[in-house]
Design a protein around this motif. Structure first.
Motif, mmCIF file in Angstrom:
data_model
loop_
_atom_site.group_PDB
_atom_site.id
_atom_site.type_symbol
_atom_site.label_atom_id
_atom_site.label_comp_id
_atom_site.label_asym_id
_atom_site.label_seq_id
_atom_site.Cartn_x
_atom_site.Cartn_y
_atom_site.Cartn_z
ATOM 1 N N LYS A 50 -12.423 7.277 -34.526
ATOM 2 C CA LYS A 50 -12.994 6.415 -33.481
ATOM 3 C C LYS A 50 -12.592 6.854 -32.084
ATOM 4 O O LYS A 50 -13.199 6.451 -31.105
ATOM 5 C CB LYS A 50 -12.521 4.960 -33.665
ATOM 6 N N ARG A 52 -9.757 5.912 -30.858
ATOM 7 C CA ARG A 52 -9.109 4.719 -30.307
ATOM 8 C C ARG A 52 -7.811 5.124 -29.629
ATOM 9 O O ARG A 52 -6.955 5.734 -30.254
ATOM 10 C CB ARG A 52 -8.774 3.729 -31.426
ATOM 11 N N SER A 138 -15.214 -1.910 -36.402
ATOM 12 C CA SER A 138 -16.622 -1.575 -36.247
ATOM 13 C C SER A 138 -16.751 -0.051 -36.183
ATOM 14 O O SER A 138 -15.885 0.634 -35.643
ATOM 15 C CB SER A 138 -17.176 -2.237 -34.990
ATOM 16 N N ASN A 140 -18.026 2.354 -34.565
ATOM 17 C CA ASN A 140 -18.481 3.008 -33.337
ATOM 18 C C ASN A 140 -17.337 3.835 -32.767
ATOM 19 O O ASN A 140 -16.178 3.629 -33.133
ATOM 20 C CB ASN A 140 -18.886 1.939 -32.302
ATOM 21 N N SER A 146 -21.103 -1.674 -30.961
ATOM 22 C CA SER A 146 -21.014 -1.704 -32.417
ATOM 23 C C SER A 146 -22.361 -1.343 -33.045
ATOM 24 O O SER A 146 -23.404 -1.726 -32.542
ATOM 25 C CB SER A 146 -20.609 -3.096 -32.886
ATOM 26 N N GLU A 175 -20.099 -9.221 -34.190
ATOM 27 C CA GLU A 175 -18.925 -9.181 -35.052
ATOM 28 C C GLU A 175 -18.490 -10.587 -35.469
ATOM 29 O O GLU A 175 -18.911 -11.588 -34.897
ATOM 30 C CB GLU A 175 -17.760 -8.481 -34.337
ATOM 31 N N HIS A 230 -15.009 -3.437 -23.466
ATOM 32 C CA HIS A 230 -14.774 -3.028 -24.850
ATOM 33 C C HIS A 230 -16.070 -2.727 -25.577
ATOM 34 O O HIS A 230 -16.139 -1.832 -26.399
ATOM 35 C CB HIS A 230 -13.999 -4.124 -25.577
ATOM 36 N N TYR A 231 -17.109 -3.472 -25.267
ATOM 37 C CA TYR A 231 -18.374 -3.282 -25.970
ATOM 38 C C TYR A 231 -19.360 -2.742 -24.944
ATOM 39 O O TYR A 231 -20.169 -3.481 -24.419
ATOM 40 C CB TYR A 231 -18.894 -4.600 -26.503
HETATM 41 MG MG MG Z 1 -15.092 -3.128 -32.450
#
Ligand code: MG
Ligand code: TXA
Length: 323
Positions: A50, A52, A138, A140, A146, A175, A230-231
């Protein structure tokens, strides 16, 4: 190479999970990027795939209530919510039981674990076949929207994961609701697919976590995934638009003003339909706006009730200043 699998391949997908590989699969909310939650290397690979930056804690997905409560403690309020909303888009944060085999990294080293039972039959069959809880954020790349289709997953994670189990488009489209039950009273950490109204009708008043307006404050958040930006779609977004500027594409909800390019979430202003189409719409506008020289997304106002709370939350994150 990322293999594209169909529901007939569930036993093979489960074998991949047991071998420590990453498999993306559909749930009723969004696609998840799954790994065997008890395998620390496999869980670490999720963060790597991801991109992250931090070890945000992940949700562990289970196929039965008995399996969940073998790993986390079950206060009465959790039993009530489990009976009423599982399988379904509700995630509960609860204290880990001693000896819980889930990798520490899946919970980012916290004493609590986020758990849920998804209602998608393919997700349930996969988790059952894997014979272990499945840790899945998720599916992504970090900070992006997502995915609600297998194609979304492939465009973001193709080449980085072992397989994608095509489970069709996601029904709910946002989500799960995340509710913290580890403290003295329930606290909403993330609005989502089960409305706060529905939760409160089952267990009474729920506290809200205040989302701080400044990135600085994000360090103190109880749920690291609640970072403001975040999204995010690729294009910048503004909310509560009632008209478009010449360089804006429109995310419409109900009767819409004129626009060069627009995506309608729900012509009849139905919040469940809008939630199910939200990420699809952001992906679509991202893909189609550049050819028309559009540089912004203008999102129409959406009432902050029922699923509208989750929709507004995701739009506010997409509209937040980028780090
Ligand atoms: Mg997520
Ligand atoms: O619908 C969903 O919940 C999807 C599908 C795949 O199940 N999953 C998902 O996972 O959205 P993710 O990782 O994108 O979001 C998980 C959220 C994050 O905000 C994270 O910080 C929070 O849950 N979380 C996880 N474990 C936690 C914990 N122990 N304490 C507090 N927050 C936690």
């Amino acid at each position: 190479m990322t293999e594209l699998l169909t529901p007939a391949d569930i036993p093979y997908a489960a074998e991949l999970l047991r071998a420590g590989k990453l498999v993306a699969f559909g749930t009723e909310t969004v696609y998840g990027l799954g790994a065997d939650a008890a395998n620390p290397q496999a869980v670490a690979a999720i963060f790597e795939a991801k991109g992250r930056p931090h070890f945000n804690p992940l949700i562990c997905h289970y196929a039965s209530v008995e399996d969940v409560f073998a790993h986390v403690t079950a206060p009465g309020v959790a039993m009530v919510l489990a009976a009423r909303f599982w399988p379904g888009p509700l995630t509960l944060v609860l204290p880990r039981r001693p000896g819980c085999p889930v990798a520490q990294l899946a919970g980012a080293g916290l004493a609590t674990l986020a758990v849920r039972i998804p209602s998608h039959p393919i997700a349930l069959a996969l988790i059952e076949a894997a014979q272990s809880p499945v840790a899945a954020p998720s599916a992504n790349r970090s900070g992006r929207i997502s995915p609600t289709t297998a194609a979304h997953v492939r465009s973001q994670l193709g080449g980085r994961i072992a397989a994608i189990l095509d489970s069709g488009p996601c029904r709910v489209g946002v989500e799960s609701t995340v509710l913290d039950l580890s403290g003295p009273s329930p606290v909403l950490l993330r609005p989502g697919g089960i409305s706060v109204e529905a939760l409160e009708s089952a267990i009474g008043p729920i506290g809200r976590q205040i989302v701080p307006q400044e990135a600085e404050a994000s360090r103190t958040l109880r749920s690291p995934g609640l970072l403001l930006s975040h999204y995010a779609p690729l294009l910048p977004l503004r909310m509560n638009a009632t008209a478009t500027e010449p360089d804006e594409a429109l995310l419409a909800f109900g009767p819409a003003p004129p626009a060069v390019l627009s995506f309608q979430l729900s012509v009849s202003e139905n919040l469940a339909e809008a939630a199910s189409r939200l990420f699809e719409g952001l992906h679509w506008l991202d893909a189609n706006a550049p050819a028309k020289n559009l540089r912004w997304i203008a999102a129409m106002p959406i009432p902050a009730m029922g699923l509208g709370l989750a929709i507004n939350d995701r739009l506010a994150r997409a509209a937040a200043p980028r780090a």
